[in-house]
Design a protein around this motif. Structure first.
Motif, short mmCIF file in Angstrom:
data_model
loop_
_atom_site.label_atom_id
_atom_site.label_comp_id
_atom_site.label_asym_id
_atom_site.label_seq_id
_atom_site.Cartn_x
_atom_site.Cartn_y
_atom_site.Cartn_z
N PHE A 140 10.11 1.18 3.17
CA PHE A 140 9.29 2.37 2.93
C PHE A 140 8.16 2.07 1.95
CE2 PHE A 140 8.22 6.23 0.61
CZ PHE A 140 8.05 7.15 1.63
N THR A 141 8.39 1.09 1.06
CA THR A 141 7.35 0.77 0.08
C THR A 141 6.10 0.19 0.74
OG1 THR A 141 8.27 -1.45 -0.28
CG2 THR A 141 9.06 0.31 -1.69
N PHE A 142 6.19 -0.15 2.04
CA PHE A 142 5.01 -0.58 2.78
C PHE A 142 4.26 0.63 3.33
CE2 PHE A 142 7.52 -4.45 2.91
CZ PHE A 142 6.57 -5.44 2.74
N GLU A 143 4.35 1.77 2.63
CA GLU A 143 3.73 2.99 3.12
C GLU A 143 2.22 2.85 3.29
OE1 GLU A 143 3.26 6.24 0.24
OE2 GLU A 143 4.46 5.05 -1.11
N GLY A 144 1.62 1.85 2.64
CA GLY A 144 0.18 1.65 2.78
C GLY A 144 -0.21 0.89 4.03
N VAL A 145 0.77 0.53 4.88
CA VAL A 145 0.45 -0.28 6.05
C VAL A 145 -0.53 0.43 6.98
CG1 VAL A 145 2.44 0.57 7.40
CG2 VAL A 145 1.45 -1.67 7.90
N GLY A 146 -0.43 1.76 7.04
CA GLY A 146 -1.33 2.51 7.91
C GLY A 146 -2.74 2.61 7.37
N MET A 147 -2.93 2.29 6.10
CA MET A 147 -4.25 2.39 5.49
C MET A 147 -4.97 1.04 5.43
SD MET A 147 -4.51 5.58 4.83
CE MET A 147 -5.99 5.54 3.83
N VAL A 148 -4.31 -0.04 5.90
CA VAL A 148 -4.89 -1.38 5.77
C VAL A 148 -6.20 -1.50 6.55
CG1 VAL A 148 -4.56 -3.81 6.33
CG2 VAL A 148 -2.71 -2.52 5.27
N LYS A 152 -10.11 -1.73 5.23
CA LYS A 152 -10.90 -2.92 5.55
C LYS A 152 -12.21 -2.53 6.20
CE LYS A 152 -10.77 -7.32 8.03
NZ LYS A 152 -9.96 -8.22 8.90
N SER A 153 -12.17 -1.55 7.10
CA SER A 153 -13.39 -1.15 7.80
C SER A 153 -14.40 -0.48 6.88
CB SER A 153 -13.03 -0.19 8.94
OG SER A 153 -12.47 1.01 8.43
N GLN A 154 -13.94 0.04 5.73
CA GLN A 154 -14.84 0.71 4.79
C GLN A 154 -15.38 -0.22 3.71
OE1 GLN A 154 -15.89 3.90 5.09
NE2 GLN A 154 -14.73 4.02 7.00
N MET A 155 -14.92 -1.49 3.69
CA MET A 155 -15.37 -2.41 2.65
C MET A 155 -16.77 -2.95 2.95
SD MET A 155 -12.00 -4.69 1.73
CE MET A 155 -12.92 -5.63 0.49
N LYS A 156 -17.54 -3.21 1.88
CA LYS A 156 -18.86 -3.80 2.05
C LYS A 156 -18.74 -5.27 2.48
CE LYS A 156 -21.22 -0.86 -1.32
NZ LYS A 156 -22.02 -0.83 -2.59
N GLN A 159 -14.68 -9.65 4.73
CA GLN A 159 -14.11 -10.99 4.70
C GLN A 159 -13.33 -11.26 3.42
OE1 GLN A 159 -17.31 -10.23 4.75
NE2 GLN A 159 -18.36 -11.23 3.03
N GLN A 160 -13.54 -10.46 2.39
CA GLN A 160 -12.79 -10.60 1.14
C GLN A 160 -11.51 -9.78 1.13
OE1 GLN A 160 -15.44 -9.62 -2.06
NE2 GLN A 160 -16.86 -11.29 -1.63
N PHE A 161 -11.24 -9.07 2.23
CA PHE A 161 -10.08 -8.18 2.25
C PHE A 161 -8.74 -8.91 2.08
CE2 PHE A 161 -6.79 -5.70 4.46
CZ PHE A 161 -6.84 -4.55 3.70
N PRO A 162 -8.51 -10.08 2.72
CA PRO A 162 -7.22 -10.77 2.52
C PRO A 162 -6.90 -11.03 1.06
CG PRO A 162 -8.39 -11.74 4.37
CD PRO A 162 -9.34 -10.79 3.73
#
Length: 348
Positions: A140-148, A152-156, A159-162
């Motif tokens: 359950f602590t992976f609750e942020g999996v749906g926001m990954v 990423k799509s909102q980052m400027k 490529q630095q997301f990993p």
């Protein structure tokens, strides 16, 4: 023929993942309802004897005045109004406020947990039934999996997301381990589903609950954003433009009510966390990703070691999913029988 089969498989898998994502995120929202209700109940019902002097919770015998379900229904209208806000800039403000309040309350919680005394001679290993529930809770602590992907799509610089992901997850894992270990050492077997429910009774730690609740309240909108972005456009596309806004608001309201109804139906924070983690989070975080890696890169001569590793991870996730779900449902049925037995005695 092979192309058609591949397209059909991808189409089916896409629907399965979307369904599991919806179930997972709405499950998180139901858990947030329970967390808010439990903490609001303590804050309200202990306000009349809360002082500047902290009293250990174990020294007081508490009797609930109102059921937690009442507080869930009280919170419902405010969360409905919150999810009707669709402006990304406003949501980003809420996200920042949630982060500030959560980190501030965590700092105060850690400050209390490191104080002495601590329990000694605690069992180092729990029974196997507890491990089954722990599996769902940990996943359950992976609750942020749906926001990954949305993040990423909102980052400027996507490529630095990993690097950002690895750093963020490492920090979160460190916090979870420290909080769980210190909480268990401090409260032992009396540790509640939420560590905030163990805090002593005084204005300082009541404010901690309030700050954490504010953070969870605004985080609800962020977790709700994912299922809303899947369901709402699908429903709105099937009505005329004149009805689009009305249907949009109606669907959002109905989804919030659904999460509230789920929380009212099973008001056990720990069991619902384990159930959501075992059923859907395990599929999204452990079972499906390794299988997708095999399906995606099999034609590119993926190594046998990688295939074996992915299969073992998926099997482990499947076992945890089945056994964790069984144990969570079993505990829920036991709780239901307990309530029914008590109700019968009172009636007699």
């Amino acid at each position: 023929m092979a192309v058609n089969f591949s397209c059909t498989t991808n189409f089916f898998c896409g629907y399965v993942v979307s369904f599991l994502l919806i179930v997972t995120q709405l499950g998180f929202c139901s858990v947030y309802f329970m967390f808010l209700a439990d903490n609001l109940q303590q804050i309200m019902e202990e306000a009349h004897f809360t002082s500047n002097v902290c009293q250990p919770r174990q020294s007081l015998v508490m009797t609930s005045i109102l059921d937690t379900r009442f507080y869930m229904l009280t919170i419902l209208p405010f969360l409905i109004l919150l999810v009707l806000i669709q402006n990304p800039q406003v949501l980003s403000i809420f996200s920042t406020l949630a982060t500030i309040t959560t980190l501030s309350s965590l700092a105060l919680i850690f400050e209390y947990l490191i104080q002495t005394p601590h329990h000694s001679n605690l069992p180092l290993v729990a029974n196997w039934k507890t491990f089954l529930l722990f599996f769902g809770t940990a996943i359950f602590t992976f609750e942020g999996v749906g926001m990954v992907l949305p993040l990423k799509s909102q980052m400027k610089s996507p490529q630095q997301f990993p690097a950002v992901l690895y750093l963020g997850m490492s920090f979160v894992i460190f916090l979870y381990i420290c909080l769980g270990t210190l909480g268990y050492m401090k409260f032992g077997t009396d540790t509640q589903a939420s560590i905030t429910l163990n805090l002593p009774i005084c204005w300082l730690y009541q404010s901690v609950k309030l700050m954490y609740s504010v953070g969870i309240f605004f985080t609800y909108a962020l977790q709700f954003h994912v299922p809303a972005e899947i369901i709402v456009p699908y429903v709105v596309s099937r009505v005329s433009e004149n009805w689009a806004l009305f249907v949009d608001l109606t669907v959002r309201t109905a989804l919030v009510c659904l999460t509230c109804f789920s929380a009212v139906l099973i008001p056990r924070l720990d069991l619902v966390i384990s159930l959501v983690g075992s059923v859907s989070s395990s599929a999204l975080a452990i079972i499906i990703p390794p299988l997708l890696e095999i399906a995606t890169f099999y034609s590119e001569n993926i190594s046998c070691a990688t295939i074996v590793k992915d299969i073992m991870i998926s099997i482990l996730g499947l076992l945890g999913c089945v056994l964790g779900t069984y144990q969570a449902l079993y505990e829920m049925t036991q709780q239901t029988h307990f309530y029914m037995a008590n109700s019968t005695r009172v009636h007699i």
